[in-house]
Write a protein that holds these residues in place. Structure first.
Motif: not given
Length: 384
Positions: A222, A255, A279, A320, A344
């Motif tokens: 991410r 995302a 993402r 993530y 994350e």
């Protein structure tokens, strides 16, 4: 090629891997740390160094964060890296958002102070007018993550370790060695390394390392950008300051691109500005629109920054997981394999607790926290 033998093999020399190695060595285990790049060459080297309790929902991650916060302060007492116990100020743009912040703080059950609108400038004199209030968390802190990782590895190797710690950089893991079903080591680009346990602390690449062992971890990158200003002659920002939208973005499953104002100073005098999340795989392409949005949000929060120059930007990839919890502990699918990844954007803050708990498991002690919420086999096979 040389065959190396250790009690524990840690794959990854970021801050989480360093913490795992440090605490395992302190527990009397012989440790070998392997990384295909340099120390802190991945996500750790692209982080802000957040040590936060303020952005955690009540539950297992907050418990992990509270333990880790305490351990960071102990580690900082040994010296060797920058640690600022600066506290964090979460600010609200509206009275309704302030109500939600206050409700969350009450549920978190950690040290905090509700800050009415009229008192915000007592904490941060340069904040924009018109904000509805905030909540101050004195436990929030910041570390210099690259120095912290290097210091943990150094201290694990000599000053504080009862075991031993070897560091092998520029060495890629290409596969696992097994005796029956049990993992007994790793194959690398520079020979085999044998050990009683292998810890996957590969961060954003934790899923790839797990796949080499034949198991699946849905760890995805991410991306986030950070702006760095020129060094200022005097500090303008006293604490870590962010808007309530940051808490929402941390917990989001989207995302797509999400940004929120996160602003803090450093020991060097620069100001770090974030935060963005999206993402996009491992695409490192600089996004000028994202950088412009971050700059605009920072100036809206601190108008005094309008005349301050940005000297650089950088990006990193947060590891993530779909349920926003890290993966910590023994993998029941592959005896001898352990995981410490998927944190994350909280890996730097949660590293000491992760390493401490995993070292307890590796040395046969009962861990201080229940690790079942972080178990590696909790994800359904169709998760993505």
């Amino acid at each position: 090629m040389e065959v190396v033998m250790s009690d524990v093999i840690v794959v990854g020399a970021g801050v989480v891997g360093a913490a795992c190695a440090y605490y395992a060595a302190r527990a009397g285990l012989d440790v070998t740390v392997i990384d295909r790049g340099p120390v802190a060459g991945g996500t750790t080297g692209s982080g802000e160094g957040n040590v936060l309790v303020s952005d955690k929902e009540p539950g297992p991650e907050l418990e992990l964060a509270v333990l880790s916060n305490r351990l960071w302060r102990t580690l900082a007492g040994h010296g060797g890296f920058e640690f600022e116990a600066k506290g964090g100020l979460v600010v609200a743009e509206t009275s309704e958002i302030q109500r939600r912040l206050v409700d969350l703080a009450a549920k978190q059950d950690v040290e905090h102070a509700v800050v009415p609108a009229g008192a915000l400038r007592d904490y941060e004199p340069h904040l924009a007018p018109g904000l509805a209030g905030g909540v101050f968390y004195p436990q929030d802190a910041q570390v210099q993550p690259m120095l912290a990782a290097a210091t943990l590895l150094k201290h694990g190797a000599d000053k504080y370790g009862r075991g031993t710690l070897r560091l092998r950089l520029g060495v890629g893991v290409t596969g696992f060695i097994r005796s029956g079903e049990r993992v007994t080591g790793v194959r690398t680009t520079h020979g085999d390394v044998l050990g009683g346990a292998v810890v996957n602390a590969a961060g954003t690449w934790g899923g790839e390392v797990a796949a080499l062992a034949g198991v699946r971890l849905p760890v995805l990158p991410r991306r986030g950008f950070i702006l760095v200003t020129e060094p200022l002659s005097e500090p303008l920002i006293r604490h870590k300051v962010y808007t309530a939208a940051y808490v929402t973005n941390v917990a989001s499953d989207s995302a797509g691109l999400e940004t929120s104002a996160v602003v803090e100073g450093t020991v060097a005098g620069t100001v770090l500005i974030g935060a963005s999340r999206e993402r996009v795989g491992f695409d490192r392409t600089t996004s000028v629109p994202v950088l412009a949005r971050l700059a605009g949000q920072a100036v809206a929060l601190f108008p005094v920054l309008r005349g301050v120059r940005v000297i650089r930007s950088y990006c990193g990839f947060r590891p993530y997981c779909p349920d926003h919890l890290p993966v910590i502990g023994a993998d029941p699918r592959v005896p001898g394999l352990y995981h410490a990844c998927g944190h994350e954007g909280a890996g730097i803050g949660l590293a000491p607790a992760t390493g401490h708990l995993l070292a307890q498991v590796l040395s046969g002690a009962r861990p201080d926290l229940d690790l079942s919420p972080f178990r590696p086999d909790r994800f359904p096979e169709e998760a993505s």
